[in-house]
Design a protein around this motif. Structure first.
Motif, PDB file in Angstrom:
ATOM      1  N   ASP A 178       0.833  -1.195   0.000  1.00  0.00           N
ATOM      2  CA  ASP A 178       0.000   0.000   0.000  1.00  0.00           C
ATOM      3  C   ASP A 178       0.872   1.252   0.000  1.00  0.00           C
ATOM      4  N   LEU A 179       1.948   1.239   0.787  1.00  0.00           N
ATOM      5  CA  LEU A 179       2.863   2.378   0.852  1.00  0.00           C
ATOM      6  C   LEU A 179       3.514   2.630  -0.499  1.00  0.00           C
ATOM      7  N   LEU A 180       3.976   1.577  -1.153  1.00  0.00           N
ATOM      8  CA  LEU A 180       4.638   1.734  -2.447  1.00  0.00           C
ATOM      9  C   LEU A 180       3.676   2.275  -3.499  1.00  0.00           C
ATOM     10  N   LEU A 181       2.441   1.820  -3.468  1.00  0.00           N
ATOM     11  CA  LEU A 181       1.458   2.318  -4.430  1.00  0.00           C
ATOM     12  C   LEU A 181       1.138   3.791  -4.187  1.00  0.00           C
ATOM     13  N   LEU A 182       1.085   4.182  -2.928  1.00  0.00           N
ATOM     14  CA  LEU A 182       0.881   5.605  -2.612  1.00  0.00           C
ATOM     15  C   LEU A 182       2.030   6.441  -3.166  1.00  0.00           C
ATOM     16  N   LEU A 183       3.243   5.931  -3.014  1.00  0.00           N
ATOM     17  CA  LEU A 183       4.410   6.638  -3.536  1.00  0.00           C
ATOM     18  C   LEU A 183       4.353   6.734  -5.056  1.00  0.00           C
ATOM     19  N   LEU A 184       3.980   5.651  -5.709  1.00  0.00           N
ATOM     20  CA  LEU A 184       3.910   5.644  -7.170  1.00  0.00           C
ATOM     21  C   LEU A 184       2.856   6.611  -7.685  1.00  0.00           C
TER      22      LEU A 184
ATOM     23  N   ALA B 290       7.027   9.468 -22.109  1.00  0.00           N
ATOM     24  CA  ALA B 290       6.813  10.009 -20.768  1.00  0.00           C
ATOM     25  C   ALA B 290       6.850   8.898 -19.723  1.00  0.00           C
ATOM     26  N   MET B 291       6.284   7.755 -20.053  1.00  0.00           N
ATOM     27  CA  MET B 291       6.293   6.603 -19.153  1.00  0.00           C
ATOM     28  C   MET B 291       7.727   6.123 -18.930  1.00  0.00           C
ATOM     29  N   HIS B 292       8.492   6.057 -20.003  1.00  0.00           N
ATOM     30  CA  HIS B 292       9.892   5.640 -19.921  1.00  0.00           C
ATOM     31  C   HIS B 292      10.694   6.600 -19.050  1.00  0.00           C
ATOM     32  N   ASP B 293      10.503   7.893 -19.256  1.00  0.00           N
ATOM     33  CA  ASP B 293      11.252   8.885 -18.484  1.00  0.00           C
ATOM     34  C   ASP B 293      10.886   8.828 -17.002  1.00  0.00           C
ATOM     35  N   ALA B 294       9.603   8.603 -16.717  1.00  0.00           N
ATOM     36  CA  ALA B 294       9.163   8.509 -15.323  1.00  0.00           C
ATOM     37  C   ALA B 294       9.797   7.314 -14.621  1.00  0.00           C
ATOM     38  N   LEU B 295       9.854   6.178 -15.302  1.00  0.00           N
ATOM     39  CA  LEU B 295      10.441   4.978 -14.717  1.00  0.00           C
ATOM     40  C   LEU B 295      11.965   5.091 -14.621  1.00  0.00           C
ATOM     41  N   THR B 296      12.574   5.768 -15.580  1.00  0.00           N
ATOM     42  CA  THR B 296      14.026   5.953 -15.533  1.00  0.00           C
ATOM     43  C   THR B 296      14.423   6.786 -14.321  1.00  0.00           C
ATOM     44  N   ALA B 297      13.595   7.786 -13.991  1.00  0.00           N
ATOM     45  CA  ALA B 297      13.878   8.616 -12.822  1.00  0.00           C
ATOM     46  C   ALA B 297      13.697   7.845 -11.525  1.00  0.00           C
ATOM     47  N   TRP B 298      12.879   6.804 -11.553  1.00  0.00           N
ATOM     48  CA  TRP B 298      12.588   6.003 -10.365  1.00  0.00           C
ATOM     49  C   TRP B 298      12.518   4.540 -10.776  1.00  0.00           C
ATOM     50  N   PRO B 299      13.667   3.895 -11.058  1.00  0.00           N
ATOM     51  CA  PRO B 299      13.647   2.538 -11.622  1.00  0.00           C
ATOM     52  C   PRO B 299      12.954   1.501 -10.755  1.00  0.00           C
TER      53      PRO B 299
ATOM     54  N   GLU C  62      10.168  -2.216 -11.050  1.00  0.00           N
ATOM     55  CA  GLU C  62      10.198  -3.492 -10.333  1.00  0.00           C
ATOM     56  C   GLU C  62       8.842  -3.775  -9.681  1.00  0.00           C
ATOM     57  N   VAL C  63       8.297  -2.765  -9.021  1.00  0.00           N
ATOM     58  CA  VAL C  63       7.030  -2.931  -8.308  1.00  0.00           C
ATOM     59  C   VAL C  63       5.886  -3.221  -9.276  1.00  0.00           C
ATOM     60  N   LEU C  64       5.937  -2.607 -10.456  1.00  0.00           N
ATOM     61  CA  LEU C  64       4.841  -2.725 -11.411  1.00  0.00           C
ATOM     62  C   LEU C  64       5.075  -3.797 -12.463  1.00  0.00           C
ATOM     63  N   SER C  65       6.114  -4.605 -12.299  1.00  0.00           N
ATOM     64  CA  SER C  65       6.448  -5.598 -13.329  1.00  0.00           C
ATOM     65  C   SER C  65       5.575  -6.839 -13.220  1.00  0.00           C
ATOM     66  N   ALA C  66       4.275  -6.646 -13.265  1.00  0.00           N
ATOM     67  CA  ALA C  66       3.312  -7.750 -13.278  1.00  0.00           C
ATOM     68  C   ALA C  66       2.043  -7.259 -13.957  1.00  0.00           C
ATOM     69  N   ASP C  67       1.420  -8.134 -14.750  1.00  0.00           N
ATOM     70  CA  ASP C  67       0.162  -7.756 -15.391  1.00  0.00           C
ATOM     71  C   ASP C  67      -0.890  -7.469 -14.327  1.00  0.00           C
ATOM     72  N   GLY C  68      -1.753  -6.504 -14.625  1.00  0.00           N
ATOM     73  CA  GLY C  68      -2.806  -6.154 -13.681  1.00  0.00           C
ATOM     74  C   GLY C  68      -2.480  -4.962 -12.820  1.00  0.00           C
ATOM     75  N   PHE C  69      -1.293  -4.357 -13.008  1.00  0.00           N
ATOM     76  CA  PHE C  69      -0.930  -3.221 -12.156  1.00  0.00           C
ATOM     77  C   PHE C  69      -1.835  -2.022 -12.400  1.00  0.00           C
TER      78      PHE C  69
END
Length: 244
Positions: free
Chosen positions: A63-69, A95-104, A108-115
């Motif tokens: 829940d904490l990680l999702l709030l941060l994301l 834009a999605m790539h740049d956002a993830l690059t800034a916070w890699p 990791e957290v979202l590397s599953a279908d259904g996120f």
């Protein structure tokens, strides 16, 4: 006489903690040591409160990680999305790539279908833009999902490989590229040799993305009907077809 509040010690009230303070502290710990080492107990200690108090604001680490994301995505400046469906997809994916690059770690957290079902609607604008672009291009719902998932896999893979490679370099464990490859076994790899490191370090995501999007949309485009109508190709000619 009014009772003076306790200023410190276990007998006094726990310090007031807002969700904003929790997110700031959590992000600080993640930036220092990585998201894997973040725990509720450690976060509580960082804030100077008990873990029980922290659970009044968050349910668990996920829940904490999702709030941060959600917070991270909402703070990203949104680019102007083009009217052209292809360019809209490219812009949103970049834009999605740049956002993830800034916070890699987010990849990791979202590397599953259904996120997508876990994010707030306000944080889904990049996903929405890609889906809308595919839909406006003429993709079916199935094709639209395929377009997004393919772009997502490509983007996450790019971000994670870059992040893991950078981490290894920072830890003094860079990958070694062999100079003694046997040309009789792997002639093309042997020809590249140690040049692989420099070639692989180039940022080719933008070019690869455009090529990828073009290929996905070309495969997803509906077949154009013939001049004789959409059923003409499926209807065999009759016995007298072609006769005057």
């Amino acid at each position: 006489m009014s009772r003076a509040p306790a200023s410190h010690g276990r007998t006094g009230r726990p310090p007031l903690t807002s969700r904003a303070q929790i997110l700031v502290a959590a992000r600080r710990l993640i930036d220092q040591d990585g998201w894997e080492k973040l725990t509720i107990r450690r976060l509580a200690a960082e804030l100077g409160i008990g873990a029980t108090t922290l659970y009044h604001h968050i349910r668990n680490k996920e829940d904490l990680l999702l709030l941060l994301l959600n917070q991270h995505i909402e703070q990203i400046e949104r680019p102007q999305l083009p009217d052209d469906p292809r360019e809209r997809i490219v812009t949103a994916a970049t834009a999605m790539h740049d956002a993830l690059t800034a916070w890699p770690w987010a990849a990791e957290v979202l590397s599953a279908d259904g996120f997508v079902g876990l994010l707030d609607e306000s944080a889904m604008w990049m996903v929405e833009a890609i889906v809308a672009g595919a839909d406006d291009h003429g993709c079916t719902p199935e094709q639209t999902v395929d377009v997004f998932r393919s772009i997502w896999y490509y983007t996450v893979g790019e971000v994670l490989v870059r992040a893991h490679s950078a981490r290894r370099r920072d830890e003094g464990r860079p990958f070694a590229y062999r100079e003694d490859l046997d040309p009789s076994q792997v002639p093309h790899l042997a020809a590249i040799g140690v040049r692989w490191a420099a070639l692989a370090a180039r940022d080719i995501y933008p070019q690869g993305l455009r090529t990828f999007v073009d290929g996905l949309l070309a495969r997803a485009a509906p077949a154009a009907p013939t001049e004789l109508g959409p059923d003409a190709a499926r209807t065999p000619p009759g016995p007298g077809a072609g006769r005057p």
